[in-house]
Scaffold this motif. Sequence first.
Motif, mmCIF file in Angstrom:
data_model
loop_
_atom_site.group_PDB
_atom_site.id
_atom_site.type_symbol
_atom_site.label_atom_id
_atom_site.label_comp_id
_atom_site.label_asym_id
_atom_site.label_seq_id
_atom_site.Cartn_x
_atom_site.Cartn_y
_atom_site.Cartn_z
ATOM 1 N N ARG A 57 102.803 140.451 88.695
ATOM 2 C CA ARG A 57 102.822 141.227 87.448
ATOM 3 C C ARG A 57 101.415 141.350 86.882
ATOM 4 N NH1 ARG A 57 107.359 137.750 86.562
ATOM 5 N NH2 ARG A 57 109.279 138.893 87.048
ATOM 6 N N GLU A 100 104.176 144.065 83.653
ATOM 7 C CA GLU A 100 104.721 145.109 84.540
ATOM 8 C C GLU A 100 104.615 144.667 85.994
ATOM 9 O OE1 GLU A 100 103.331 149.044 82.035
ATOM 10 O OE2 GLU A 100 101.796 147.816 83.013
ATOM 11 N N ASP A 101 105.679 144.916 86.759
ATOM 12 C CA ASP A 101 105.663 144.564 88.184
ATOM 13 C C ASP A 101 104.723 145.519 88.938
ATOM 14 O OD1 ASP A 101 107.698 142.949 87.318
ATOM 15 O OD2 ASP A 101 109.269 143.871 88.545
#
Lengths: 148, 148
Positions: free
Chosen positions: B127, B132-133
């Motif tokens: 992340r 956020e991935d």
Amino acid sequence: MNELYLEDFIVGQRFLSETHRIDADQIKVFAQRFDPQPFHLDEVAAQASFFHGLAASGWHTASITMSLMVKGGMPIAGGLIGAGGELQWPKPVRPGDVLQVESEVLEIKPSRSKPERGMVTVKSVTRNQNGEDVQILTSRMLVWKRPS
Amino acid sequence: MNELYLEDFIVGQRFLSETHRIDADQIKVFAQRFDPQPFHLDEVAAQASFFHGLAASGWHTASITMSLMVKGGMPIAGGLIGAGGELQWPKPVRPGDVLQVESEVLEIKPSRSKPERGMVTVKSVTRNQNGEDVQILTSRMLVWKRPS
């Protein structure tokens, strides 16, 4: 080299890359930065490990594979943009190995929502100088339609 | 750090790595060697590309992920030896991003033919600083049983 758009691909189409010779220095430099484990860094420690000798990081093999694909091994117009894929490392890569990538088109899918593009599924097999598979990568690549 | 053997793993177990800050120089140095495409090499060219700005090679993200796992993010006794896996890159990695890897044990399988080892399937999500991935990796790792 002719760069290929979505319309130019057919299932079963094959591409062969140039070759890359890997040596112990490359293996250690990559490993120091990204995969600092004894079997990628030191010949003596590697001898006593699972690998029974110095072996490249699988991520190094993957990165060399990418470089061979970018340098003519997979001539996609606009560049090689992958959304992901599946990786196998059936055999270690050793100092002195000469790697080459053969890619085969498995599937071609125009996008439903984005008319200017599609996805091409490609199986890229990286082999050493003895023809042994050292990496099998199945990746989904973004490919543009030919501009009208 | 305690190094873990096959008996020490349980499904659902989680591990959190340290962090790594990536910058434009790192992105370009990796790309020059392994993924020499304009959107990984040059801010202006990248602006006009699919990525709308400089982005790291997915293989660079994968390699940084490995380095974070090796440096304490996944404490397997004897080291991290992967047989392969599945990769997704849902979002580009940008200069200045701070990456961290969270790994979760999905499956534990003692080997039938080799009593001293087994395979552990691990989902490792990388992340950025906004949570956020940027990469999802599901990998199969070789893990040794505790020596008796």
